[in-house]
Structure formats: structure tokens, C-alpha cells
Scaffold this motif. Sequence first.
Motif, PDB file in Angstrom:
ATOM      1  N   PHE A   9       0.834  -1.202   0.000  1.00  0.00           N
ATOM      2  CA  PHE A   9       0.000   0.000   0.000  1.00  0.00           C
ATOM      3  C   PHE A   9       0.870   1.254   0.000  1.00  0.00           C
ATOM      4  O   PHE A   9       1.831   1.359   0.770  1.00  0.00           O
ATOM      5  CB  PHE A   9      -0.884  -0.028   1.253  1.00  0.00           C
ATOM      6  CG  PHE A   9      -1.725   1.199   1.465  1.00  0.00           C
ATOM      7  CD1 PHE A   9      -2.804   1.468   0.644  1.00  0.00           C
ATOM      8  CD2 PHE A   9      -1.434   2.074   2.499  1.00  0.00           C
ATOM      9  CE1 PHE A   9      -3.587   2.596   0.837  1.00  0.00           C
ATOM     10  CE2 PHE A   9      -2.216   3.207   2.712  1.00  0.00           C
ATOM     11  CZ  PHE A   9      -3.293   3.460   1.881  1.00  0.00           C
ATOM     12  N   ASN A  38      -0.582   1.307  -8.382  1.00  0.00           N
ATOM     13  CA  ASN A  38      -1.175   2.650  -8.316  1.00  0.00           C
ATOM     14  C   ASN A  38      -1.955   2.954  -9.589  1.00  0.00           C
ATOM     15  O   ASN A  38      -2.845   3.808  -9.585  1.00  0.00           O
ATOM     16  CB  ASN A  38      -0.082   3.696  -8.109  1.00  0.00           C
ATOM     17  CG  ASN A  38       0.701   3.462  -6.832  1.00  0.00           C
ATOM     18  OD1 ASN A  38       0.169   3.613  -5.742  1.00  0.00           O
ATOM     19  ND2 ASN A  38       1.971   3.083  -6.970  1.00  0.00           N
ATOM     20  N   GLN A  44      -7.940   6.531  -6.527  1.00  0.00           N
ATOM     21  CA  GLN A  44      -9.065   5.613  -6.739  1.00  0.00           C
ATOM     22  C   GLN A  44      -8.679   4.156  -6.468  1.00  0.00           C
ATOM     23  O   GLN A  44      -9.360   3.236  -6.929  1.00  0.00           O
ATOM     24  CB  GLN A  44      -9.594   5.753  -8.175  1.00  0.00           C
ATOM     25  CG  GLN A  44     -10.101   7.153  -8.514  1.00  0.00           C
ATOM     26  CD  GLN A  44     -11.210   7.625  -7.577  1.00  0.00           C
ATOM     27  OE1 GLN A  44     -12.104   6.849  -7.246  1.00  0.00           O
ATOM     28  NE2 GLN A  44     -11.146   8.877  -7.133  1.00  0.00           N
ATOM     29  N   LEU A  45      -7.621   3.956  -5.724  1.00  0.00           N
ATOM     30  CA  LEU A  45      -7.167   2.598  -5.394  1.00  0.00           C
ATOM     31  C   LEU A  45      -8.227   1.840  -4.590  1.00  0.00           C
ATOM     32  O   LEU A  45      -8.827   2.382  -3.664  1.00  0.00           O
ATOM     33  CB  LEU A  45      -5.886   2.673  -4.558  1.00  0.00           C
ATOM     34  CG  LEU A  45      -5.346   1.338  -4.042  1.00  0.00           C
ATOM     35  CD1 LEU A  45      -4.753   0.517  -5.183  1.00  0.00           C
ATOM     36  CD2 LEU A  45      -4.307   1.550  -2.949  1.00  0.00           C
ATOM     37  N   THR A  46      -8.465   0.586  -4.970  1.00  0.00           N
ATOM     38  CA  THR A  46      -9.264  -0.347  -4.164  1.00  0.00           C
ATOM     39  C   THR A  46      -8.658  -1.741  -4.330  1.00  0.00           C
ATOM     40  O   THR A  46      -7.924  -1.998  -5.292  1.00  0.00           O
ATOM     41  CB  THR A  46     -10.743  -0.419  -4.603  1.00  0.00           C
ATOM     42  OG1 THR A  46     -10.801  -0.893  -5.960  1.00  0.00           O
ATOM     43  CG2 THR A  46     -11.449   0.923  -4.485  1.00  0.00           C
ATOM     44  N   ARG A  49      -9.886  -3.176  -7.582  1.00  0.00           N
ATOM     45  CA  ARG A  49      -9.135  -2.715  -8.758  1.00  0.00           C
ATOM     46  C   ARG A  49      -7.825  -3.485  -8.896  1.00  0.00           C
ATOM     47  O   ARG A  49      -7.422  -3.853 -10.004  1.00  0.00           O
ATOM     48  CB  ARG A  49      -8.855  -1.207  -8.664  1.00  0.00           C
ATOM     49  CG  ARG A  49      -8.296  -0.624  -9.961  1.00  0.00           C
ATOM     50  CD  ARG A  49      -7.950   0.843  -9.833  1.00  0.00           C
ATOM     51  NE  ARG A  49      -6.650   1.045  -9.180  1.00  0.00           N
ATOM     52  CZ  ARG A  49      -6.103   2.244  -8.995  1.00  0.00           C
ATOM     53  NH1 ARG A  49      -6.742   3.345  -9.371  1.00  0.00           N
ATOM     54  NH2 ARG A  49      -4.921   2.358  -8.404  1.00  0.00           N
ATOM     55  N   GLN A  50      -7.161  -3.751  -7.759  1.00  0.00           N
ATOM     56  CA  GLN A  50      -5.908  -4.507  -7.801  1.00  0.00           C
ATOM     57  C   GLN A  50      -6.151  -5.925  -8.317  1.00  0.00           C
ATOM     58  O   GLN A  50      -5.371  -6.451  -9.119  1.00  0.00           O
ATOM     59  CB  GLN A  50      -5.253  -4.549  -6.415  1.00  0.00           C
ATOM     60  CG  GLN A  50      -4.755  -3.209  -5.940  1.00  0.00           C
ATOM     61  CD  GLN A  50      -3.849  -3.288  -4.713  1.00  0.00           C
ATOM     62  OE1 GLN A  50      -3.048  -2.387  -4.468  1.00  0.00           O
ATOM     63  NE2 GLN A  50      -3.968  -4.351  -3.937  1.00  0.00           N
ATOM     64  N   LEU A 134      -6.702   9.916  -1.142  1.00  0.00           N
ATOM     65  CA  LEU A 134      -7.238   8.570  -1.348  1.00  0.00           C
ATOM     66  C   LEU A 134      -8.730   8.594  -1.042  1.00  0.00           C
ATOM     67  O   LEU A 134      -9.153   9.084   0.007  1.00  0.00           O
ATOM     68  CB  LEU A 134      -6.543   7.555  -0.444  1.00  0.00           C
ATOM     69  CG  LEU A 134      -7.042   6.104  -0.527  1.00  0.00           C
ATOM     70  CD1 LEU A 134      -6.816   5.526  -1.928  1.00  0.00           C
ATOM     71  CD2 LEU A 134      -6.366   5.233   0.521  1.00  0.00           C
ATOM     72  N   ASP A 137     -13.726   5.259  -0.803  1.00  0.00           N
ATOM     73  CA  ASP A 137     -14.144   4.015  -1.464  1.00  0.00           C
ATOM     74  C   ASP A 137     -13.164   2.880  -1.168  1.00  0.00           C
ATOM     75  O   ASP A 137     -13.547   1.706  -1.180  1.00  0.00           O
ATOM     76  CB  ASP A 137     -14.235   4.210  -2.980  1.00  0.00           C
ATOM     77  CG  ASP A 137     -15.404   5.100  -3.383  1.00  0.00           C
ATOM     78  OD1 ASP A 137     -16.306   5.311  -2.540  1.00  0.00           O
ATOM     79  OD2 ASP A 137     -15.403   5.588  -4.528  1.00  0.00           O
ATOM     80  N   PHE A 138     -11.909   3.244  -0.913  1.00  0.00           N
ATOM     81  CA  PHE A 138     -10.913   2.225  -0.552  1.00  0.00           C
ATOM     82  C   PHE A 138     -11.362   1.447   0.684  1.00  0.00           C
ATOM     83  O   PHE A 138     -11.287   0.215   0.729  1.00  0.00           O
ATOM     84  CB  PHE A 138      -9.550   2.878  -0.292  1.00  0.00           C
ATOM     85  CG  PHE A 138      -8.512   1.912   0.197  1.00  0.00           C
ATOM     86  CD1 PHE A 138      -7.822   1.103  -0.691  1.00  0.00           C
ATOM     87  CD2 PHE A 138      -8.244   1.778   1.559  1.00  0.00           C
ATOM     88  CE1 PHE A 138      -6.881   0.178  -0.237  1.00  0.00           C
ATOM     89  CE2 PHE A 138      -7.306   0.866   2.017  1.00  0.00           C
ATOM     90  CZ  PHE A 138      -6.629   0.067   1.123  1.00  0.00           C
ATOM     91  N   ASP A 141     -14.670  -0.635  -0.005  1.00  0.00           N
ATOM     92  CA  ASP A 141     -14.341  -1.823  -0.806  1.00  0.00           C
ATOM     93  C   ASP A 141     -13.613  -2.876   0.032  1.00  0.00           C
ATOM     94  O   ASP A 141     -13.906  -4.077  -0.063  1.00  0.00           O
ATOM     95  CB  ASP A 141     -13.482  -1.392  -1.997  1.00  0.00           C
ATOM     96  CG  ASP A 141     -13.063  -2.553  -2.866  1.00  0.00           C
ATOM     97  OD1 ASP A 141     -13.877  -3.002  -3.687  1.00  0.00           O
ATOM     98  OD2 ASP A 141     -11.922  -3.034  -2.711  1.00  0.00           O
ATOM     99  N   ALA A 142     -12.672  -2.437   0.850  1.00  0.00           N
ATOM    100  CA  ALA A 142     -11.846  -3.371   1.631  1.00  0.00           C
ATOM    101  C   ALA A 142     -12.664  -4.203   2.619  1.00  0.00           C
ATOM    102  O   ALA A 142     -12.283  -5.324   2.965  1.00  0.00           O
ATOM    103  CB  ALA A 142     -10.743  -2.612   2.367  1.00  0.00           C
TER     104      ALA A 142
END
Length: 211
Positions: A9, A38, A44-46, A49-50, A134, A137-138, A141-142
Motif C-alpha cells: 500500500f 497505483n 481511486q485505489l481499491t 481494482r488490484q 485517497l 471508497d478504498f 471496498d476493503a
Amino acid sequence: MEYIYLHGFASSPKSAKAQDIGDRFAKIQRKIKIPDLNAGDFSQLTITRQLTQIAREFPNAPVPVTLIGSSLGGLTSAHLGQQYQQVQHLVLLAPAFGFLSHWLPRLGDEEVQRWQQEKYLMIYHYGEGRSLPLSYDFVTDATHYQEELLQRPISTLILHGKKDEVIPIAASRDFVRSRPWVELVELDSDHALGNVMEEIWQAICLFCQLP
């Protein structure tokens, strides 16, 4: 076998661990992909997405994949292993099990509430060397990625420092307790694992049967 490394992260493919492991793979003339999680937009990282990004990196079936993930990259790797049969081996370096339960209390209730209200929080990004926004939404989502979901008996090696100040080693000990297919190696190190990279490499070579 294809190898993919997932950095942590607020980190990058230029992190010390990513560079070290990339160099060691090059010395034994094996390829390893090290994508930038990234994706050009840290804000917009989640985890979702990864997962999507790394799944796109997989070779055409039936080529098997080994994922090596650090911290949040380790948590993401574990969920990829749960979702994709093509993932045959996992090497997790200080995996961020229980990430939100360890990280949010350190921010404090007021800061978390402000983040939720204002939608963005400035986070220090080690890869960029500066603070970046950041999205909340991160966090939302997590919450969908709990360790209880990780039940696929996939060959897994965890390497975790006994002095880890970010993700306590108890998180990995708890994970291993109910999963006999997971091996935990406890190291005399902190979350960065910088002083034990040679030990980590030897463990990876043995586990992955590398030269």
C-alpha cells in the motif's frame, strides 16, 4: 510457471523489496512481472481494482502462476489465489490480514469520520515521496475482503517479522492456525523486512524450487 510481484500500500515497483526480488530473479534468469498497482491514479485505489489489474497480467491458461505479495499486495494475492485456480503458489510477505482493523484505529475516529464525510484523505505515499488523496471508497471496498473467505487449500508460504509494527505477526499466526496448507516463517524483523532479504530469498527459492 509465471511469477508476479505485488507491492504494498502506498508503495511502488521501485520499493526496496520489489527491486531486491526483481534483481534476484534476473540473476537466475527468471522473469517476474512487477506491475504498478497505483495504476496512475492512487486516489481511486481499491482491492477490487488490484484484483482486476493483476488478473489481466495472468498468462493464457494452463500456465500456472506464483504470486509474491508484500503487505496489502500479500492480502490481494491471497484473494487472487482464492478466486483463480490458475494461481498455484503464494508467497506472502507480512500480509495485511485485518488491514482495516489495524490501520483505521491508528488514524483515530475523528480522522476516519472526516474522511468519510469529505470523501478523500491525504495519505503519505512512500513511492511518490509525498502525500496524495485517497478516496473513502478504498475503505468501503476493503470491508468485502475478509480472511474468512480464504479457504482454498493453495500452497502458501508466509514470511512475517516478529517485530512488525504495522501488521502484528499475530495476524499471520491466526491465519495459519486453521489452514494446515499454509507455512509460516517468523523472522527477526519489522514490517519492512529490509534486514532479512537474504533469508526471504532462500525461503522463496526452496518453496518455489528455484535454482
